[in-house]
Design an enzyme around this catalytic site. Structure first.
Site, short mmCIF file in Angstrom:
data_model
loop_
_atom_site.label_atom_id
_atom_site.label_comp_id
_atom_site.label_asym_id
_atom_site.label_seq_id
_atom_site.Cartn_x
_atom_site.Cartn_y
_atom_site.Cartn_z
N LYS A 272 33.16 45.54 48.95
CA LYS A 272 33.19 46.96 48.32
C LYS A 272 31.81 47.52 48.15
O LYS A 272 30.90 46.67 48.23
CB LYS A 272 34.24 46.83 47.04
CG LYS A 272 33.84 46.13 45.92
CD LYS A 272 34.64 46.50 44.81
CE LYS A 272 33.79 45.44 43.60
NZ LYS A 272 34.91 45.87 42.39
N ASP B 133 25.35 25.06 34.13
CA ASP B 133 26.00 25.26 35.34
C ASP B 133 25.40 23.96 36.08
O ASP B 133 24.59 23.26 35.65
CB ASP B 133 25.28 26.29 36.23
CG ASP B 133 25.99 26.69 37.67
OD1 ASP B 133 26.99 27.52 37.51
OD2 ASP B 133 25.70 26.12 38.73
N ASN C 239 46.47 41.53 38.72
CA ASN C 239 45.87 41.69 40.39
C ASN C 239 46.99 41.85 41.53
O ASN C 239 46.60 42.49 42.40
CB ASN C 239 44.88 40.23 40.63
CG ASN C 239 43.72 40.44 39.82
OD1 ASN C 239 43.04 41.49 39.36
ND2 ASN C 239 42.97 39.46 39.99
N HIS D 68 43.05 54.76 46.89
CA HIS D 68 42.08 54.92 48.16
C HIS D 68 42.41 54.23 49.19
O HIS D 68 42.26 52.98 49.30
CB HIS D 68 40.56 54.57 47.84
CG HIS D 68 40.18 55.24 46.44
ND1 HIS D 68 39.76 56.89 46.54
CD2 HIS D 68 40.02 54.92 45.23
CE1 HIS D 68 39.62 57.20 45.30
NE2 HIS D 68 39.51 56.23 44.36
N LYS E 168 42.72 35.75 47.09
CA LYS E 168 43.24 34.62 46.56
C LYS E 168 44.03 34.45 45.52
O LYS E 168 45.06 33.70 45.34
CB LYS E 168 41.88 33.75 45.88
CG LYS E 168 41.79 32.50 45.15
CD LYS E 168 40.61 32.11 44.50
CE LYS E 168 39.98 33.01 43.34
NZ LYS E 168 40.64 32.60 42.07
N CYS F 131 38.74 37.92 44.45
CA CYS F 131 39.95 38.04 43.63
C CYS F 131 41.39 38.10 44.46
O CYS F 131 42.16 37.33 44.36
CB CYS F 131 39.64 38.53 42.33
SG CYS F 131 38.27 38.12 41.46
N THR G 57 40.37 32.03 36.63
CA THR G 57 41.80 32.56 36.86
C THR G 57 42.53 31.15 37.20
O THR G 57 42.32 30.63 38.21
CB THR G 57 41.71 33.44 38.01
OG1 THR G 57 40.80 34.53 37.71
CG2 THR G 57 43.17 33.98 38.47
N PHE H 245 39.35 40.55 33.18
CA PHE H 245 39.93 41.69 34.11
C PHE H 245 38.52 42.29 34.59
O PHE H 245 38.80 43.36 35.25
CB PHE H 245 40.78 42.44 33.39
CG PHE H 245 41.94 41.77 32.93
CD1 PHE H 245 42.00 41.23 31.47
CD2 PHE H 245 42.88 41.43 33.81
CE1 PHE H 245 43.04 40.67 30.95
CE2 PHE H 245 44.27 40.73 32.85
CZ PHE H 245 44.14 40.34 31.73
N ARG I 102 35.77 43.48 36.84
CA ARG I 102 35.38 43.97 38.43
C ARG I 102 34.04 43.91 38.57
O ARG I 102 33.23 44.14 38.01
CB ARG I 102 35.80 45.63 38.70
CG ARG I 102 37.24 45.89 38.41
CD ARG I 102 37.34 47.50 38.26
NE ARG I 102 36.75 47.88 37.25
CZ ARG I 102 36.52 49.10 36.68
NH1 ARG I 102 36.80 50.08 37.34
NH2 ARG I 102 36.05 49.37 35.64
C1 UDX Z 1 39.45 42.80 40.92
C2 UDX Z 1 40.30 43.41 39.85
O1 UDX Z 1 39.78 44.92 39.78
C3 UDX Z 1 39.46 43.05 38.49
O2 UDX Z 1 40.25 43.42 37.42
C4 UDX Z 1 39.69 41.20 38.49
O3 UDX Z 1 39.34 40.71 37.36
C5 UDX Z 1 38.99 40.63 39.65
O4 UDX Z 1 39.68 41.38 40.77
P1 UDX Z 1 37.11 42.98 42.24
O5 UDX Z 1 37.69 41.88 43.00
O6 UDX Z 1 35.80 43.15 41.60
O7 UDX Z 1 38.02 43.13 41.07
O8 UDX Z 1 37.53 44.29 42.98
P2 UDX Z 1 38.39 45.73 42.84
O9 UDX Z 1 37.28 46.73 42.59
O10 UDX Z 1 39.49 45.39 42.36
O11 UDX Z 1 38.73 46.07 44.41
C6 UDX Z 1 39.53 45.02 45.14
C7 UDX Z 1 39.29 45.30 46.76
O12 UDX Z 1 40.61 46.40 46.69
C8 UDX Z 1 38.36 45.78 47.50
O13 UDX Z 1 38.29 45.18 48.38
C9 UDX Z 1 38.31 47.12 47.27
O14 UDX Z 1 37.41 47.85 48.32
C10 UDX Z 1 39.83 47.33 47.43
N1 UDX Z 1 40.42 48.89 46.95
C11 UDX Z 1 40.35 48.94 45.77
C12 UDX Z 1 40.84 49.66 47.89
O15 UDX Z 1 40.82 49.62 49.11
N2 UDX Z 1 41.35 50.95 47.46
C13 UDX Z 1 41.41 51.19 46.34
O16 UDX Z 1 41.90 52.39 45.72
C14 UDX Z 1 40.88 50.22 45.22
#
Ligand code: UDX
Length: 432
Positions: free
Chosen positions: A322, A31, A209, A252, A264, A261, A122, A153, A155
């Site tokens: 989240k 880094d 995504n 949800h 963007k 992610c 990405t 992928f 999370r």
């Molecule tokens: C996401 C992808 O899931 C992951 O595969 C990728 O590599 C990176 O981006 P992440 O950004 O950690 O991961 O968040 P994720 O858990 O996917 O949630 C994304 C957003 O959607 C959050 O703000 C979450 O609160 C919202 N969300 C997710 C909902 O509002 N409802 C849902 O049912 C699921």
């Protein structure tokens, strides 16, 4: 086992480095930030990711994991070099590849014969060829160096689990030999391996995504319609989810998607599509629904306090994008707090992990020690992040410290009937 370099010690880089060391490889993670490297060398993890501190400690103790400052110090002598640097959103929405380019230029002269450079950041379609070109321009000492796309992928909050238990491993490469070598890196991980051309591999990441973001915007739109026709989105999502073609995940409703992610990557895909002459109207709709969803939560809060937010006090439960992460990037909760302040409300916020970090991000929000403190003398509670601990709050005590018991549950975390039995005015998303 391979000598692996991982460039970039962010969410993706740190998880990749620690997990590859767990799989038995010798890993050096680099880094630019010397202070971050110093902490990591001591096993101190600067992000909240379950299982990562233990994995780091294990890798350091086994001397299979080390951290250095500067990409060159990691890439020299490595068989495989993972690029895990940031690709932030540019002003026009396109992904900014300048960090990827800078690292490629830096490491080119020190890459050994047969080294494989692996794009895990990405990056837009065409980036594998772009990096190959940059490496050649920057003076490769050997001409059998290959660039491969290997999107992740994972999370946030479940990154270690997702790396070691992926649904699939995607490898984008035109030549079989480097593709086989990258596959072998994942020995011990049980998942289907899809070897395809680089452009398709890069598109798989964006399309995945964007599809998940579309699913979130879709269920938010259905929730809004449920409110208009007196249906219950929770029942609807269950009914939809039984169909294996739809599934229960990512249905949800809430305040809209956020994080480092989805926003963007969706913007970058829209931009790339426009550049390629395709107007991606469906995805533009996903972005618009997402933007409007935050505003719907503000509308609910305004209605809950009698129609005007000016002079009112709102308790914000949760600030991260989240639950189970300390990440505030593109958080809908923060955006809503800012909107409330814009409308003249006072916001008292509590987040289980990101309180201190939020201090620098939203100066105009009062940060509180716990939900009871945050809810004292407020007109309404806004539940903005689905932290599990919010289910187990003493709601009698909350009702007692509030001006009046009123809650807008933007995550449908609580049970409507139970909250009303406790005397709360309870409003959720798409639920009666
Ligand atoms: C996401 C992808 O899931 C992951 O595969 C990728 O590599 C990176 O981006 P992440 O950004 O950690 O991961 O968040 P994720 O858990 O996917 O949630 C994304 C957003 O959607 C959050 O703000 C979450 O609160 C919202 N969300 C997710 C909902 O509002 N409802 C849902 O049912 C699921």
């Amino acid at each position: 086992m391979s000598r692996v370099a991982v460039i970039g010690a962010g969410y993706v880089g740190l998880t990749t480095a620690a997990c590859l060391a767990r799989l038995g490889h010798d890993v050096v993670c680099a880094d630019l930030d010397a202070e971050r490297v110093a902490h990591l060398k001591k096993g101190e993890v600067p992000i909240l990711e379950s299982g990562l501190p233990a994995l780091l400690a294990e890798g350091l103790a086994a001397r299979r994991l080390d951290f250095v400052v500067g990409a060159v110090n990691a890439a020299r002598g490595a068989d495989m070099v993972f690029l895990c640097v940031q690709t932030p959103q540019g002003d026009d929405g396109a992904a900014d590849l300048s960090y990827v380019e800078a690292v490629a230029r830096e490491i080119a002269p020190v890459l050994g014969p047969n080294a494989v450079v692996i794009n895990k950041s990405t990056v837009p379609v065409g980036s594998t060829r772009f990096v190959q070109r940059v490496l050649s321009e920057a003076g490769l000492s050997h001409d059998n160096i290959t660039v491969v796309s290997n999107p992740e992928f994972l999370r946030e909050g479940q990154a270690v689990h997702d790396f070691l238990n992926p649904e699939r491993i995607v490898i984008g490469c035109d030549q079989p030999e480097p593709a086989v070598r990258v596959t072998e890196l994942y020995k011990g991980v049980h998942a289907p391996v899809l070897v395809t051309d680089p452009a398709s591999a890069e598109m798989i990441k964006y399309a995945s995504n964007a599809f998940l973001a579309t699913k979130v915007s879709f269920i938010n739109a259905i929730a809004n319609l449920c409110e208009a026709v007196d249906a219950d989105v929770r029942e609807v999502a269950i009914g939809m989810g039984y169909d294996g073609r739809i599934g229960f995940q990512f249905l949800h409703p809430g305040p809209g998607y956020g994080g480092s992610c989805f926003p963007k990557d969706v913007a970058a895909l829209l931009h790339a599509a426009r550049d390629a002459g395709y107007e991606f109207e469906l995805l533009a709709g996903v972005v618009e629904v997402n933007r409007a969803q935050q505003e719907r939560i503000v509308d609910k809060l305004r209605a809950a306090v009698g129609g005007a937010l000016a002079g009112k006090v709102v308790a914000a439960w949760g600030l991260t994008f989240k639950a189970d992460t300390d990440d505030l990037r593109d958080s809908p909760a923060l955006a809503i707090c800012r909107r409330l302040v814009e409308e003249g409300a006072t916001v008292r916020a509590y987040d289980p992990v990101a309180g201190e970090r939020a201090r620098g991000t939203v100066a105009e929000v009062e940060l509180c020690a716990d939900v009871y403190d945050a809810s004292t003398d407020v007109d309404v509670v806004a539940l903005l992040t689905e932290w599990d601990e919010f289910r187990w709050v003493d709601f009698e005590r909350i009702a007692a410290v509030m001006r009046r018991p009123s809650i807008v549950d933007a995550r449908n975390l609580l049970d409507p009937a139970a909250m009303r039995r406790r005397g709360f005015d309870y409003v959720a998303v798409g639920r009666r």
